[in-house]
Motif scaffolding. Structure first.
Motif, PDB file in Angstrom:
ATOM      1  N   GLY A 114       7.170   7.560  18.509  1.00 51.12           N
ATOM      2  CA  GLY A 114       6.757   7.623  17.108  1.00 51.12           C
ATOM      3  C   GLY A 114       6.559   6.246  16.490  1.00 51.12           C
ATOM      4  O   GLY A 114       7.186   5.264  16.885  1.00 51.12           O
ATOM      5  N   THR A 115       5.660   6.195  15.515  1.00 49.79           N
ATOM      6  CA  THR A 115       5.423   4.968  14.758  1.00 49.79           C
ATOM      7  C   THR A 115       5.317   5.332  13.273  1.00 49.79           C
ATOM      8  O   THR A 115       4.668   6.308  12.911  1.00 49.79           O
ATOM      9  CB  THR A 115       4.164   4.230  15.258  1.00 49.79           C
ATOM     10  N   GLN A 116       5.991   4.559  12.431  1.00 51.03           N
ATOM     11  CA  GLN A 116       6.049   4.869  11.004  1.00 51.03           C
ATOM     12  C   GLN A 116       4.778   4.395  10.297  1.00 51.03           C
ATOM     13  O   GLN A 116       4.353   3.240  10.468  1.00 51.03           O
ATOM     14  CB  GLN A 116       7.260   4.191  10.365  1.00 51.03           C
ATOM     15  N   VAL A 117       4.211   5.282   9.511  1.00 55.54           N
ATOM     16  CA  VAL A 117       3.093   4.937   8.629  1.00 55.54           C
ATOM     17  C   VAL A 117       3.552   5.190   7.197  1.00 55.54           C
ATOM     18  O   VAL A 117       3.984   6.301   6.870  1.00 55.54           O
ATOM     19  CB  VAL A 117       1.839   5.769   8.944  1.00 55.54           C
ATOM     20  N   THR A 118       3.489   4.161   6.375  1.00 49.72           N
ATOM     21  CA  THR A 118       3.875   4.279   4.973  1.00 49.72           C
ATOM     22  C   THR A 118       2.707   3.868   4.096  1.00 49.72           C
ATOM     23  O   THR A 118       2.171   2.760   4.241  1.00 49.72           O
ATOM     24  CB  THR A 118       5.090   3.398   4.661  1.00 49.72           C
ATOM     25  N   VAL A 119       2.296   4.781   3.213  1.00 48.28           N
ATOM     26  CA  VAL A 119       1.185   4.514   2.300  1.00 48.28           C
ATOM     27  C   VAL A 119       1.762   4.422   0.893  1.00 48.28           C
ATOM     28  O   VAL A 119       2.220   5.408   0.325  1.00 48.28           O
ATOM     29  CB  VAL A 119       0.117   5.611   2.365  1.00 48.28           C
ATOM     30  N   SER A 120       1.776   3.212   0.359  1.00 47.11           N
ATOM     31  CA  SER A 120       2.404   2.987  -0.944  1.00 47.11           C
ATOM     32  C   SER A 120       1.858   1.720  -1.576  1.00 47.11           C
ATOM     33  O   SER A 120       1.507   0.767  -0.879  1.00 47.11           O
ATOM     34  CB  SER A 120       3.921   2.861  -0.761  1.00 47.11           C
ATOM     35  N   SER A 121       1.807   1.724  -2.901  1.00 43.44           N
ATOM     36  CA  SER A 121       1.401   0.519  -3.621  1.00 43.44           C
ATOM     37  C   SER A 121       2.622  -0.273  -4.048  1.00 43.44           C
ATOM     38  O   SER A 121       2.509  -1.325  -4.659  1.00 43.44           O
ATOM     39  CB  SER A 121       0.544   0.897  -4.836  1.00 43.44           C
TER      40      SER A 121
END
Length: 121
Positions: A114-121
């Protein structure tokens, strides 16, 4: 032994892009379908995109038109190009592959870490 290793995750702003990669290594005779799944905390793992050995593809409705799955059969790799990312795409992304390690062996499913993807401003 067969290993799947993902890379390419990280932090990105909404509207941004990322490209995930997954490399399959070890005793591999043939790889059939390769998939990308994702999992949010406390939720079930869900299929994001799938690609067969003949490169037929399938996508979850939530990512159609934004994500593109592709593969390099010579390198035993699968990719996920993610465009127009949204906060709700935040998850751990997992690579999955159906692999045969010899001509006479059974097909077996393998998962990456697994690899973490974080979408945030």
């Amino acid at each position: 032994q067969v290993q799947l290793v993902e890379s390419g995750g990280g932090l990105v702003e909404p509207g941004g892009s990322l490209r995930l990669s997954c490399a399959a290594s070890g005793s591999i005779f043939r790889i059939d379908r390769m998939d990308w799944y994702r999992q949010l905390p406390g939720k079930q793992r869900e299929l994001v995109a799938a690609i067969t050995s003949s490169r037929s593809t399938n996508y979850a409705d939530s990512v159609k038109g934004r994500f593109t799955i592709s593969r390099d059969n010579a390198k035993n790799m699968v990719y996920l190009r993610m465009n127009s990312l949204k906060p709700e795409d935040t998850a751990v992304y997992y690579c999955n592959a159906n692999i045969q390690f010899s001509r006479d062996s059974r097909w077996k499913q393998y998962w990456g870490q697994g690899t973490q993807v974080t979408v945030s401003s």
